[in-house]
Design an enzyme around this catalytic site. Sequence first.
Site, PDB file in Angstrom:
ATOM      1  N   ASN A   1      -2.653  12.905  -4.985  1.00  0.00           N
ATOM      2  CA  ASN A   1      -3.801  13.364  -5.767  1.00  0.00           C
ATOM      3  C   ASN A   1      -4.221  14.776  -5.365  1.00  0.00           C
ATOM      4  O   ASN A   1      -4.575  15.601  -6.217  1.00  0.00           O
ATOM      5  CB  ASN A   1      -4.972  12.394  -5.598  1.00  0.00           C
ATOM      6  CG  ASN A   1      -4.734  11.061  -6.283  1.00  0.00           C
ATOM      7  OD1 ASN A   1      -4.100  10.997  -7.337  1.00  0.00           O
ATOM      8  ND2 ASN A   1      -5.240   9.990  -5.701  1.00  0.00           N
TER       9      ASN A   1
ATOM     10  N   ASP B   1       0.850  -1.194   0.000  1.00  0.00           N
ATOM     11  CA  ASP B   1       0.000   0.000   0.000  1.00  0.00           C
ATOM     12  C   ASP B   1       0.887   1.246   0.000  1.00  0.00           C
ATOM     13  O   ASP B   1       1.778   1.378   0.851  1.00  0.00           O
ATOM     14  CB  ASP B   1      -0.911   0.013   1.228  1.00  0.00           C
ATOM     15  CG  ASP B   1      -1.886   1.181   1.201  1.00  0.00           C
ATOM     16  OD1 ASP B   1      -2.893   1.089   0.481  1.00  0.00           O
ATOM     17  OD2 ASP B   1      -1.625   2.179   1.912  1.00  0.00           O
TER      18      ASP B   1
ATOM     19  N   HIS C   1      -5.201  14.076 -10.006  1.00  0.00           N
ATOM     20  CA  HIS C   1      -5.392  12.635 -10.256  1.00  0.00           C
ATOM     21  C   HIS C   1      -4.600  12.140 -11.460  1.00  0.00           C
ATOM     22  O   HIS C   1      -4.166  10.982 -11.490  1.00  0.00           O
ATOM     23  CB  HIS C   1      -6.875  12.328 -10.428  1.00  0.00           C
ATOM     24  CG  HIS C   1      -7.646  12.404  -9.139  1.00  0.00           C
ATOM     25  ND1 HIS C   1      -7.669  11.387  -8.219  1.00  0.00           N
ATOM     26  CD2 HIS C   1      -8.409  13.402  -8.608  1.00  0.00           C
ATOM     27  CE1 HIS C   1      -8.407  11.722  -7.178  1.00  0.00           C
ATOM     28  NE2 HIS C   1      -8.867  12.949  -7.387  1.00  0.00           N
TER      29      HIS C   1
ATOM     30  N   ASP D   1      -4.499   2.277  -4.591  1.00  0.00           N
ATOM     31  CA  ASP D   1      -3.033   2.283  -4.523  1.00  0.00           C
ATOM     32  C   ASP D   1      -2.507   1.032  -3.832  1.00  0.00           C
ATOM     33  O   ASP D   1      -1.410   1.033  -3.274  1.00  0.00           O
ATOM     34  CB  ASP D   1      -2.537   3.536  -3.794  1.00  0.00           C
ATOM     35  CG  ASP D   1      -3.059   3.621  -2.357  1.00  0.00           C
ATOM     36  OD1 ASP D   1      -4.076   2.960  -2.062  1.00  0.00           O
ATOM     37  OD2 ASP D   1      -2.454   4.335  -1.542  1.00  0.00           O
TER      38      ASP D   1
END
Length: 289
Positions: free
Chosen positions: A179, A171, A184, A214
Amino acid sequence: MDLINHSDIFNSILSLIPIGVFWKDKDRRFLGANQMFLDYYGFNSVDDILGKTDEDMGWHIDPEPYRSVELKVINNGEIVKDVPGQCIVKGRVRNIRASKCPLKVDGEIVGLVGYFIDVTEELAEKDRLAFLSQTDELTGIFNRRAYSEIAHKFEKKYQKDKTDFVLYMIDLDNFKDVNDNYGHEYGNLVLQSICKSLTLVAADNCVLFRYGGDEFVILHQIQSEDDVENILKRIQKAIDAPRNIGGINYTVKASIGYALYSETTYLTALIERADQRMYDMKKEHKASR
């Protein structure tokens, strides 16, 4: 009204139906075929195949499976339907499904009758749809749906011979900030960059998935006791490597958790344990800042 000859009706039907029909004697030599069959293989006349076997025609890369099926039809009276196979047609390998049954005269088997349909485009479309359904659109790697299918294959292998495997849950840390600060589109560039790095890690007997957002998952069958730590280090090194993304020097950090299937022997528990260990690492990262 004149009586209609049954052979004329038979020939009319054979010329009308959109499948390749053929019939053979007990030695598997062609006795005849309809026009669609001849057109499919590019023959001008039925004379081009009369008295010949499939082996004589050289249609199959491996003719033995076709010979075996036809002998069962002729010798045992079996009826076979929709048997998948391949044949060489006009320089190309085509996928077909063939059905065959005994040809009987006065109750005695004198040969066989069969037909085939070409399913090359049908199979190609199925493969295309299957690929799309299992592929992450942004990164081009396997998606979560593919994970479910492939993880079950790893599990079956373990149940068969105790071949253990490890699951890594990866992760990206603070990806929301990427973002929020850069947009984005830039976040997508980061994900694609990370995916390329992880793909190099996974090239050595691993399978890589974008599990969602992610998060990435890697599956690897254990070949030695050192595998787990070695791959973990390679994953961390690949992610930590300096990178220039969209003209910006950017450093990516990630939290990684892993679990062995032998610890849980259940896929749901496996990913939950790896996820918990990944979450614990994330808390450590936050505490160290």
